[in-house]
Design a protein around this motif. Structure first.
Motif, PDB file in Angstrom:
ATOM      1  N   LYS A  97       4.113  -9.469  -2.291  1.00  0.00           N
ATOM      2  CA  LYS A  97       3.208  -8.432  -2.779  1.00  0.00           C
ATOM      3  C   LYS A  97       4.058  -7.238  -3.208  1.00  0.00           C
ATOM      4  O   LYS A  97       4.859  -6.716  -2.420  1.00  0.00           O
ATOM      5  CB  LYS A  97       2.227  -8.014  -1.691  1.00  0.00           C
ATOM      6  N   THR A  98       3.889  -6.825  -4.452  1.00  0.00           N
ATOM      7  CA  THR A  98       4.617  -5.662  -4.951  1.00  0.00           C
ATOM      8  C   THR A  98       3.765  -4.408  -4.794  1.00  0.00           C
ATOM      9  O   THR A  98       2.535  -4.480  -4.715  1.00  0.00           O
ATOM     10  CB  THR A  98       4.989  -5.857  -6.423  1.00  0.00           C
ATOM     11  N   VAL A  99       4.414  -3.275  -4.763  1.00  0.00           N
ATOM     12  CA  VAL A  99       3.692  -2.013  -4.588  1.00  0.00           C
ATOM     13  C   VAL A  99       4.445  -0.909  -5.314  1.00  0.00           C
ATOM     14  O   VAL A  99       5.678  -0.942  -5.421  1.00  0.00           O
ATOM     15  CB  VAL A  99       3.547  -1.675  -3.082  1.00  0.00           C
ATOM     16  N   THR A 100       3.682   0.029  -5.845  1.00  0.00           N
ATOM     17  CA  THR A 100       4.276   1.199  -6.489  1.00  0.00           C
ATOM     18  C   THR A 100       3.478   2.433  -6.093  1.00  0.00           C
ATOM     19  O   THR A 100       2.281   2.332  -5.783  1.00  0.00           O
ATOM     20  CB  THR A 100       4.292   1.044  -8.021  1.00  0.00           C
ATOM     21  N   TYR A 101       4.139   3.567  -6.083  1.00  0.00           N
ATOM     22  CA  TYR A 101       3.494   4.823  -5.717  1.00  0.00           C
ATOM     23  C   TYR A 101       2.869   5.446  -6.961  1.00  0.00           C
ATOM     24  O   TYR A 101       3.502   5.528  -8.012  1.00  0.00           O
ATOM     25  CB  TYR A 101       4.519   5.779  -5.106  1.00  0.00           C
ATOM     26  N   VAL A 102       1.615   5.835  -6.846  1.00  0.00           N
ATOM     27  CA  VAL A 102       0.888   6.453  -7.959  1.00  0.00           C
ATOM     28  C   VAL A 102       1.053   7.969  -7.853  1.00  0.00           C
ATOM     29  O   VAL A 102       0.581   8.586  -6.894  1.00  0.00           O
ATOM     30  CB  VAL A 102      -0.606   6.074  -7.928  1.00  0.00           C
ATOM     31  N   GLU A 103       1.711   8.544  -8.818  1.00  0.00           N
ATOM     32  CA  GLU A 103       1.948   9.984  -8.803  1.00  0.00           C
ATOM     33  C   GLU A 103       0.636  10.754  -8.965  1.00  0.00           C
ATOM     34  O   GLU A 103      -0.240  10.357  -9.739  1.00  0.00           O
ATOM     35  CB  GLU A 103       2.914  10.385  -9.921  1.00  0.00           C
ATOM     36  N   HIS A 104       0.508  11.865  -8.244  1.00  0.00           N
ATOM     37  CA  HIS A 104      -0.669  12.728  -8.351  1.00  0.00           C
ATOM     38  C   HIS A 104      -0.264  14.147  -8.002  1.00  0.00           C
ATOM     39  O   HIS A 104       0.597  14.366  -7.138  1.00  0.00           O
ATOM     40  CB  HIS A 104      -1.791  12.252  -7.418  1.00  0.00           C
ATOM     41  N   THR A 122      -6.608  14.025  -3.344  1.00  0.00           N
ATOM     42  CA  THR A 122      -8.035  14.288  -3.224  1.00  0.00           C
ATOM     43  C   THR A 122      -8.693  13.124  -2.488  1.00  0.00           C
ATOM     44  O   THR A 122      -8.034  12.148  -2.114  1.00  0.00           O
ATOM     45  CB  THR A 122      -8.683  14.467  -4.612  1.00  0.00           C
ATOM     46  N   SER A 123     -10.004  13.245  -2.301  1.00  0.00           N
ATOM     47  CA  SER A 123     -10.733  12.198  -1.587  1.00  0.00           C
ATOM     48  C   SER A 123     -10.883  10.932  -2.415  1.00  0.00           C
ATOM     49  O   SER A 123     -11.378   9.917  -1.903  1.00  0.00           O
ATOM     50  CB  SER A 123     -12.117  12.710  -1.187  1.00  0.00           C
ATOM     51  N   THR A 124     -10.475  10.957  -3.691  1.00  0.00           N
ATOM     52  CA  THR A 124     -10.554   9.772  -4.550  1.00  0.00           C
ATOM     53  C   THR A 124      -9.205   9.391  -5.149  1.00  0.00           C
ATOM     54  O   THR A 124      -9.149   8.521  -6.012  1.00  0.00           O
ATOM     55  CB  THR A 124     -11.571  10.011  -5.689  1.00  0.00           C
ATOM     56  N   SER A 125      -8.140  10.024  -4.704  1.00  0.00           N
ATOM     57  CA  SER A 125      -6.823   9.765  -5.283  1.00  0.00           C
ATOM     58  C   SER A 125      -6.345   8.354  -4.949  1.00  0.00           C
ATOM     59  O   SER A 125      -6.486   7.895  -3.811  1.00  0.00           O
ATOM     60  CB  SER A 125      -5.801  10.778  -4.759  1.00  0.00           C
ATOM     61  N   GLU A 126      -5.762   7.683  -5.948  1.00  0.00           N
ATOM     62  CA  GLU A 126      -5.095   6.411  -5.710  1.00  0.00           C
ATOM     63  C   GLU A 126      -3.638   6.707  -5.373  1.00  0.00           C
ATOM     64  O   GLU A 126      -2.934   7.351  -6.148  1.00  0.00           O
ATOM     65  CB  GLU A 126      -5.184   5.502  -6.937  1.00  0.00           C
ATOM     66  N   VAL A 127      -3.198   6.242  -4.223  1.00  0.00           N
ATOM     67  CA  VAL A 127      -1.853   6.548  -3.750  1.00  0.00           C
ATOM     68  C   VAL A 127      -0.904   5.385  -4.010  1.00  0.00           C
ATOM     69  O   VAL A 127       0.245   5.587  -4.398  1.00  0.00           O
ATOM     70  CB  VAL A 127      -1.875   6.900  -2.244  1.00  0.00           C
ATOM     71  N   VAL A 128      -1.361   4.150  -3.786  1.00  0.00           N
ATOM     72  CA  VAL A 128      -0.514   2.980  -4.011  1.00  0.00           C
ATOM     73  C   VAL A 128      -1.236   1.987  -4.916  1.00  0.00           C
ATOM     74  O   VAL A 128      -2.462   1.873  -4.879  1.00  0.00           O
ATOM     75  CB  VAL A 128      -0.123   2.296  -2.685  1.00  0.00           C
ATOM     76  N   ASP A 135       8.423   6.312   1.791  1.00  0.00           N
ATOM     77  CA  ASP A 135       8.942   7.680   1.822  1.00  0.00           C
ATOM     78  C   ASP A 135       8.033   8.637   1.042  1.00  0.00           C
ATOM     79  O   ASP A 135       7.822   9.785   1.456  1.00  0.00           O
ATOM     80  CB  ASP A 135      10.356   7.714   1.236  1.00  0.00           C
ATOM     81  N   ALA A 136       7.493   8.160  -0.079  1.00  0.00           N
ATOM     82  CA  ALA A 136       6.590   9.002  -0.873  1.00  0.00           C
ATOM     83  C   ALA A 136       5.279   9.253  -0.123  1.00  0.00           C
ATOM     84  O   ALA A 136       4.746  10.368  -0.147  1.00  0.00           O
ATOM     85  CB  ALA A 136       6.317   8.353  -2.222  1.00  0.00           C
ATOM     86  N   VAL A 137       4.757   8.227   0.536  1.00  0.00           N
ATOM     87  CA  VAL A 137       3.522   8.391   1.307  1.00  0.00           C
ATOM     88  C   VAL A 137       3.741   9.362   2.465  1.00  0.00           C
ATOM     89  O   VAL A 137       2.852  10.136   2.823  1.00  0.00           O
ATOM     90  CB  VAL A 137       3.035   7.026   1.828  1.00  0.00           C
TER      91      VAL A 137
END
Length: 365
Positions: free
Chosen positions: A118-125, A129-135, A198-200
């Motif tokens: 499973k791959t994962v990337t950090y979504v910049e923001h 917020t209560s609706t932000s996508e983080v990963v 680390d970003a999270v």
């Protein structure tokens, strides 16, 4: 257009200009199919393209020291059927590769090893917020055989183009065979886990600082904390299940894995275990932050209730006195005395002052 024709176009493009066709976006391949790249490696060196993938496989099996790396992006069942027949892939593994949405796992079918990452990337923001996508997650399926590697990628990220270029720069390492590619993919995926974790952590630190800020009070949006916990749960579902497959790769003898490469998988497993511990700590920390926030809200509500109660008690004094004197009785205390009115007002003011002072001293006001 058939699968063979698509592969022929890839091979021709590689032979003429040595250009790499790779996907780093959700669109289909520029070639109009799921094929990303098809390369023949001999002694770790990228060879000029062949006319068809069948010819590449024939050359590999004729020399005995080469292997083919075929990369695909979100192939359909029809597109992948020819590949499955050519490399004799197990139907269950083929179904998983086409349908995706699999847990990280490692399965062996004869001489072929099937791994799901499973791959994962950090979504910049700018701000959580209560609706932000983080990963954002995706998948890479890897078929590793004696003389081939077939990678199937799902998702909008996780391109293997840069990884392929890094491996081609180390011909001596790549000459060790397909298991080197499998290790490189596993190492690449786990390195992304470390980066995202680390970003999270920075997002968690920001929320923690805001919650425990003296001026925060109960103004912090609990939805942000819940959203961060949901995204962390998504990251946990990606990272944690990979531990067992990596343990097998690093400890158990597998026919598709060169014993000399097994030690390198132990290093990848160590990194994955560290990220797992880190995420477990994040989960506990977010729970603590949420409980602290709820406690702050409860304390703030209790303070508000005490203030309301204190002011109600103070207002009750003039209300009671005025209520008594508002009754139509002839014989009231000091009713006909010239200084009765100022006296009653003075008593009310004094009682209210004493009550206010007492509540203030006790921290109710």
């Amino acid at each position: 257009m058939s699968m063979a024709d698509n592969l022929r176009k890839v091979a021709g493009l590689t032979r003429r200009g040595h250009h790499r066709v790779d996907l780093s976006h959700p669109a289909r391949s520029p070639l109009g199919s799921s094929v990303v790249n098809c390369v023949l490696y001999r002694d770790g060196v990228r060879q000029p393209g062949t006319e068809t993938v069948e010819e590449a496989v024939h050359q590999v099996r004729r020399h005995g020291h080469d292997f083919v790396w075929l990369g695909l992006h979100e192939p359909t069942e029809t597109e992948f059927a020819r590949v499955a027949d050519l490399f004799d892939l197990h139907p269950l593994a083929v179904e998983d590769a086409v349908l995706a949405h699999q847990r990280p796992k490692l399965e062996q079918y004869g001489d072929v090893l099937f791994a799901v990452f499973k791959t994962v990337t950090y979504v910049e923001h700018e701000q959580l917020t209560s609706t932000s996508e983080v990963v954002d997650t995706g998948e890479i399926m890897v078929f590793t055989g004696p003389d081939f590697v077939v990678t199937v990628r799902h998702g909008r990220h996780g391109s293997l183009g840069p990884l392929r270029e890094d491996l081609e720069a180390e011909a001596e390492r790549l000459a060790q065979g397909p298991s080197v590619v499998l290790h490189a993919i596993a190492d690449h995926v786990v390195d992304d886990y470390v980066t995202v974790a680390d970003a999270v952590q920075e997002d968690i630190d920001a929320v923690e600082t805001e919650v425990f800020s003296p001026k925060a009070g109960h103004t912090v949006d609990a939805g942000r904390i819940y959203q961060l916990k949901r995204e962390l749960l998504e990251l946990k579902r990606v990272v944690v299940p990979l531990g067992r497959p990596l343990e097998r790769l690093s400890t158990q003898p597998l026919r598709a894995i060169d014993p000399a490469i097994r030690a390198y998988f132990r290093d990848v497993a160590d990194h994955q275990a560290r990220v797992t511990d880190q995420i477990t700590g994040f989960d506990a920390l977010i729970d603590s932050i949420l409980q602290a926030h709820l406690a702050q809200v409860a304390v703030a509500q209790n303070d508000d209730a005490r203030k309301i109660t204190a002011w109600a008690a103070i207002i009750a004094v003039p209300t009671m006195v005025c209520g008594v004197y508002g009754m139509n009785f002839d014989h009231m205390p000091e009713l006909h005395w010239r200084f009765g009115y100022p006296l009653v007002l003075g008593v009310i003011a004094t009682a209210c002052f004493l009550l206010h002072r007492g509540f203030k001293r006790n921290g109710w006001l």
